[in-house]
Scaffold this active site. Structure first.
Site, PDB file in Angstrom:
ATOM      1  CG  HIS A  40       5.569  -0.374 -12.168  1.00 57.74           C
ATOM      2  ND1 HIS A  40       6.610  -1.180 -11.759  1.00 57.74           N
ATOM      3  CD2 HIS A  40       5.360   0.518 -11.155  1.00 57.74           C
ATOM      4  CE1 HIS A  40       7.007  -0.803 -10.549  1.00 57.74           C
ATOM      5  NE2 HIS A  40       6.272   0.230 -10.174  1.00 57.74           N
ATOM      6  CB  ALA A  41       4.002   0.966 -18.919  1.00 59.63           C
TER       7      ALA A  41
END
Length: 310
Positions: A122-123
């Protein structure tokens, strides 16, 4: 018969002091290692180095990288990540990326290796999100190609959540293919565009999931023809996962991993796995699922190697 050996990337600093959080277990990594040791599988531990800052900044925004490494991430970004970025978290984040990079290089030698952390999909370019700080999958793929270790990489994401950050960070890269099978109605609300997304209905069970995975993965491997697979092997598709929405059983998860490894070994492809998501009140139960996934992958790889040599 030779014992199956699991090449595992692990660092004591993966474990950080506990912090107040409703879902993430910061010492899960130690519990996964304990579960692997208790299983009796032969382990070869490899200690990663922190990923160099310039290699991280080749993928993430340099200002954000500096915020992370100096443990000065703005509060609004910490809220999006889900916990504060302390010096210990900053070090773990660099080590986690280093662990995925090392696992990939070990897989090129041994066929399969695992990082006992990572899968931080998700970064995004200039912020973390969803318990993810630095995107080890995108950074590793970029560096392997830059170093000449691989020319074409498949990032296979079977976490219950879409790999949105990985998709954004690798968009437009013809030499990196992102394939994400995920619960359609789960986090993130706004999905990114992977090379191929396969949204799945709530409660999908073992048989339907495995059928969809098999008919999706085969043409991707044949048409894209990667040199290496980076596998986000999250166990949160389990039906009892706190943050999942799918309906896989424990055996269904293991069948998933065997299917993936069989597809890789049939084509002679090395595969490196990352931990990915897994959430629940019982840390040892979640750690056991992660450990079982790595063992299933290692045994499937070893079985294929023995059959090839016979």
């Amino acid at each position: 018969m030779r014992r199956t050996i699991l090449h595992l990337c692990y660092h004591p600093d993966y474990v950080v002091p506990r912090f107040q959080n409703g879902a993430l277990l910061p010492d899960k990594y130690m519990s996964v290692l304990a579960a692997l040791r208790a299983s009796g599988i032969a382990l070869t531990l490899h200690e990663p180095e922190p990923m160099p800052a310039e290699w991280i900044s080749a993928v993430h925004d340099p200002d954000y990288v500096d915020q992370v490494l100096c443990a000065r991430v703005p509060p609004e970004k910490e809220r999006r990540i889900g916990y504060p970025i302390t010096p210990a978290i900053a070090r773990r984040s660099r080590l986690t990326v280093g662990g995925t990079f090392l696992a990939a290089r070990l897989a090129l030698v041994h066929g399969y290796a695992a990082n006992c952390a990572g899968g931080s999909h998700h970064a995004l370019p200039d912020t973390g999100a969803g318990y993810c700080v630095l995107n080890d999958l995108a950074i590793t793929a970029n560096r392997l190609i830059a170093e000449g270790d691989a020319e074409r990489i498949l990032i296979l994401d079977l976490d219950v959540h879409q790999g949105d950050g990985t998709a954004v960070l690798t968009a437009g890269r013809d030499e990196i293919f992102t394939l994400s099978l995920h619960a359609e109605r789960n986090f993130p609300v706004r999905k990114a565009r992977s090379s191929l997304d396969v949204p799945l209905a709530d409660g999908l069970g073992d048989d339907a999931y495995l059928e969809i995975l098999g008919r999706t993965l085969t043409p991707v491997l044949d048409d894209f023809a990667p040199d290496l697979i980076l596998y986000q092997a999250g166990v949160d598709p389990h039906r009892d996962d706190r943050l999942g929405r799918l309906g896989l059983s424990g055996e269904g998860l293991l069948a998933r991993d065997r299917l993936v490894m069989a597809a890789a070994t049939r084509r002679g492809l090395p595969l490196a796995s990352t931990l990915g998501g897994g959430y629940g009140a019982d840390m040892h139960e979640i750690a056991g699922r992660h450990a079982a996934a790595m063992i299933a992958l290692a045994k499937a790889a070893a079985m294929a190697s023995r059959a090839e040599q016979a």
